[in-house]
Design a protein around this motif. Structure first.
Motif, PDB file in Angstrom:
ATOM      1  N   UNK A 275      64.198 -21.844  -9.805  1.00  0.00           N
ATOM      2  CA  UNK A 275      64.050 -23.208 -10.311  1.00  0.00           C
ATOM      3  C   UNK A 275      63.379 -24.113  -9.288  1.00  0.00           C
ATOM      4  N   UNK A 276      63.641 -23.876  -8.003  1.00  0.00           N
ATOM      5  CA  UNK A 276      62.947 -24.662  -6.971  1.00  0.00           C
ATOM      6  C   UNK A 276      61.454 -24.374  -6.988  1.00  0.00           C
ATOM      7  N   UNK A 277      61.077 -23.107  -7.224  1.00  0.00           N
ATOM      8  CA  UNK A 277      59.656 -22.779  -7.344  1.00  0.00           C
ATOM      9  C   UNK A 277      59.001 -23.506  -8.502  1.00  0.00           C
ATOM     10  N   UNK A 278      59.714 -23.600  -9.634  1.00  0.00           N
ATOM     11  CA  UNK A 278      59.182 -24.334 -10.780  1.00  0.00           C
ATOM     12  C   UNK A 278      59.033 -25.822 -10.436  1.00  0.00           C
ATOM     13  N   UNK A 279      60.023 -26.375  -9.724  1.00  0.00           N
ATOM     14  CA  UNK A 279      59.954 -27.791  -9.349  1.00  0.00           C
ATOM     15  C   UNK A 279      58.756 -28.062  -8.430  1.00  0.00           C
ATOM     16  N   UNK A 280      58.512 -27.159  -7.495  1.00  0.00           N
ATOM     17  CA  UNK A 280      57.372 -27.337  -6.589  1.00  0.00           C
ATOM     18  C   UNK A 280      56.040 -27.197  -7.319  1.00  0.00           C
ATOM     19  N   UNK A 281      56.031 -26.419  -8.397  1.00  0.00           N
ATOM     20  CA  UNK A 281      54.775 -26.190  -9.123  1.00  0.00           C
ATOM     21  C   UNK A 281      54.365 -27.370  -9.997  1.00  0.00           C
ATOM     22  N   UNK A 282      55.264 -28.328 -10.215  1.00  0.00           N
ATOM     23  CA  UNK A 282      54.911 -29.482 -11.059  1.00  0.00           C
ATOM     24  C   UNK A 282      53.737 -30.254 -10.458  1.00  0.00           C
ATOM     25  N   UNK A 283      53.745 -30.401  -9.137  1.00  0.00           N
ATOM     26  CA  UNK A 283      52.633 -31.103  -8.484  1.00  0.00           C
ATOM     27  C   UNK A 283      51.307 -30.398  -8.697  1.00  0.00           C
ATOM     28  N   UNK A 284      51.320 -29.063  -8.660  1.00  0.00           N
ATOM     29  CA  UNK A 284      50.085 -28.304  -8.886  1.00  0.00           C
ATOM     30  C   UNK A 284      49.607 -28.477 -10.318  1.00  0.00           C
ATOM     31  N   UNK A 285      50.567 -28.478 -11.264  1.00  0.00           N
ATOM     32  CA  UNK A 285      50.206 -28.656 -12.675  1.00  0.00           C
ATOM     33  C   UNK A 285      49.508 -30.004 -12.889  1.00  0.00           C
ATOM     34  N   UNK A 286      50.085 -31.061 -12.323  1.00  0.00           N
ATOM     35  CA  UNK A 286      49.509 -32.401 -12.481  1.00  0.00           C
ATOM     36  C   UNK A 286      48.168 -32.501 -11.775  1.00  0.00           C
ATOM     37  N   UNK A 287      48.061 -31.906 -10.593  1.00  0.00           N
ATOM     38  CA  UNK A 287      46.785 -31.953  -9.865  1.00  0.00           C
ATOM     39  C   UNK A 287      45.666 -31.323 -10.686  1.00  0.00           C
ATOM     40  N   UNK A 288      45.956 -30.188 -11.289  1.00  0.00           N
ATOM     41  CA  UNK A 288      44.916 -29.543 -12.105  1.00  0.00           C
ATOM     42  C   UNK A 288      44.499 -30.446 -13.264  1.00  0.00           C
ATOM     43  N   UNK A 289      45.494 -31.085 -13.930  1.00  0.00           N
ATOM     44  CA  UNK A 289      45.173 -31.977 -15.038  1.00  0.00           C
ATOM     45  C   UNK A 289      44.346 -33.168 -14.602  1.00  0.00           C
ATOM     46  N   UNK A 290      44.689 -33.750 -13.446  1.00  0.00           N
ATOM     47  CA  UNK A 290      43.944 -34.911 -12.940  1.00  0.00           C
ATOM     48  C   UNK A 290      42.516 -34.518 -12.573  1.00  0.00           C
ATOM     49  N   UNK A 291      42.357 -33.371 -11.938  1.00  0.00           N
ATOM     50  CA  UNK A 291      41.008 -32.918 -11.556  1.00  0.00           C
ATOM     51  C   UNK A 291      40.148 -32.691 -12.787  1.00  0.00           C
ATOM     52  N   UNK A 292      40.740 -32.046 -13.803  1.00  0.00           N
ATOM     53  CA  UNK A 292      39.972 -31.816 -15.032  1.00  0.00           C
ATOM     54  C   UNK A 292      39.614 -33.134 -15.727  1.00  0.00           C
ATOM     55  N   UNK A 293      40.555 -34.086 -15.760  1.00  0.00           N
ATOM     56  CA  UNK A 293      40.264 -35.388 -16.378  1.00  0.00           C
ATOM     57  C   UNK A 293      39.185 -36.131 -15.606  1.00  0.00           C
ATOM     58  N   UNK A 294      39.306 -36.098 -14.282  1.00  0.00           N
ATOM     59  CA  UNK A 294      38.294 -36.781 -13.462  1.00  0.00           C
ATOM     60  C   UNK A 294      36.912 -36.164 -13.662  1.00  0.00           C
ATOM     61  N   UNK A 295      36.874 -34.852 -13.719  1.00  0.00           N
ATOM     62  CA  UNK A 295      35.584 -34.181 -13.927  1.00  0.00           C
ATOM     63  C   UNK A 295      35.018 -34.502 -15.309  1.00  0.00           C
ATOM     64  N   UNK A 296      35.903 -34.582 -16.299  1.00  0.00           N
ATOM     65  CA  UNK A 296      35.444 -34.926 -17.650  1.00  0.00           C
ATOM     66  C   UNK A 296      34.881 -36.341 -17.683  1.00  0.00           C
TER      67      UNK A 296
END
Length: 430
Positions: free
Chosen positions: A390-411
């Motif tokens: 569960x700690x690994x999942x919690x740490x991965x939330x930042x990576x999930x959001x970063x990918x979404x922000x990068x894709x939105x910015x690129x779009x």
């Protein structure tokens, strides 16, 4: 390849949304069915072979039991290595298999090999397999709270009533008893009397063994009634043992009481179990079976304890001294609260910095879908929900959001460039 995948997704956006909804639905189901534990099981895939030969020194145990077993068990397929430990009266063999080996397949292979190795062991020695549990399988410890019962009576109650009842609980591999005294008849021989009556120790052992059994007869009919003949010869008291005849000297039987002292005592102990410095206690350890849900097993054991308590003598009750369910609930609740807090904080930050609700929603919606999909993978690889996963999942939330922000910015960047090109073309056409 990526461009084709993106274009295919844009052309079939409803199918993509449907797939996301299906993944989220299966993820919610996976969350509800996922195994729960406080700590991950990092123990090795092993099978324990336990052999008992009381009264023998560690060197004899090593030479006559441990060494033959180790050399015989090394030929099992998919074995990484074999460890051994010899002590007074006991031998432990640890057969370590590869991680991808099914534990019950490993146990069957060890049993198969033991059937051939038994011929090399001393008479009367029988190796047995340890419980099908792991190093973190001790999920609950309990003691018996009693009034007016001595340690021998408490141990008898534990071994002959409580243990058998709790072992029937689904998911329990073994109930390991501890503490108290295990009653036994002890014959203390006088060596001077042995010499005087010319009797050997083996003569006394043979006399006790031969007189502590039952013999079958036959069935006969008399007056239309059937009768079964048998001899009942189990020893039930100290007096019966004392009156056993070892041999006859000049028509006079030499009994055990003439050359030895018989008493009811306890089996020799290597230690005691003290509870909170208040004295000795008797209880048991609940060993969970391999691959079970720790939280569910503990719940079932507690329910069985309530049922067993109804049949205990007056004044006897269960006292749980270690219960992992509390640690499990605290750990899971702590990580769950952290996940919720992270989702809320990340969502607020995304909305504040983007100031565009459609873009923010497209990013935030990825968080629950990704978390739900991760539990599908946890179930697929038989990984429990614990502190590490569960700690690994919690740490991965930042990576999930970063990918979404990068894709939105690129779009946004590509859209702005395209818009500028269209504006320039319009100006030229005018």
């Amino acid at each position: 390849m990526i461009e084709k995948l993106i274009s295919l997704s844009l052309r079939n956006r409803f199918i993509v949304l449907l797939i996301a909804v299906v993944i989220f639905g299966f993820g919610v189901f996976a969350v509800q069915t996922n195994k729960i534990d406080a700590i991950p099981d990092l123990s090795e895939n092993q099978v324990i072979v336990f052999t008992e030969w009381q009264g023998r020194s560690p060197q004899i145990i090593e030479d006559q039991i441990t060494y033959p077993l180790v050399t015989g068990l090394q030929g099992i397929p998919k074995v990484k290595y074999v460890r051994a430990n010899s002590m007074f009266g006991m031998s432990f063999i640890y057969v370590i298999f590869k991680d991808n080996v099914d534990p019950y397949w490993a146990r069957s292979r060890v049993l198969e090999k033991l059937s051939t190795v038994n011929n090399t062991l001393p008479n009367g020695v029988a190796p047995t397999l340890g419980p099908d549990g792991t190093g973190v399988g001790h999920v609950l410890w309990y003691t018996l709270q009693t009034k007016g019962m001595n340690l021998g009576e408490q141990r008898a109650l534990q071994d002959w009533y409580v243990k058998f009842a709790l072992q029937n609980v689904d998911g329990v591999s073994e109930i390991a008893s501890f503490g108290g005294f295990q009653k036994q008849y002890q014959i203390t021989i006088d060596p001077n009397k042995l010499t005087y009556f010319k009797v050997g120790v083996n003569d006394i052992m043979d006399a006790v063994n031969n007189n502590n059994n039952e013999g079958g007869g036959r069935k006969f009919e008399l007056s239309d009634m059937g009768y079964i003949i048998k001899t009942s010869g189990y020893l039930k008291s100290i007096e019966e043992i004392e009156n056993l005849a070892v041999k006859t000297s000049q028509t006079i039987p030499i009994k055990i009481k003439d050359i030895a002292n018989v008493q009811m005592a306890s089996e020799s102990r290597l230690g005691i179990f003290d509870l909170n410095g208040e004295g000795e206690a008797v209880g048991g350890i609940v060993v969970m079976r391999y691959g079970e849900n720790a939280d569910e097993v503990i719940t079932r054991v507690k329910a069985k304890m309530d049922e067993v308590a109804k049949g205990l003598p007056e004044g006897v009750s269960f006292n749980i001294v270690y219960d992992r369910s509390g640690l499990i609930k605290e750990s899971i609740n702590s990580i769950r609260n952290i996940l919720i807090e992270e989702i809320i904080v990340v969502s607020i930050i995304v909305f504040v910095f983007l100031l565009h609700w459609r873009s923010a929603i497209s990013i935030v919606i990825q968080i629950p879908i990704t978390i739900a999909a991760s539990f599908i993978l946890l179930n697929a690889f038989d990984i429990s929900s614990n502190i590490m996963s569960l700690t690994g999942i919690a740490l991965a939330i930042g990576v999930i959001v970063d990918n979404g922000i990068i894709m939105s910015e690129n779009a946004y960047k590509q859209l702005s460039v395209r818009q500028e090109e269209l504006n320039n073309e319009n100006l030229k056409s005018e």
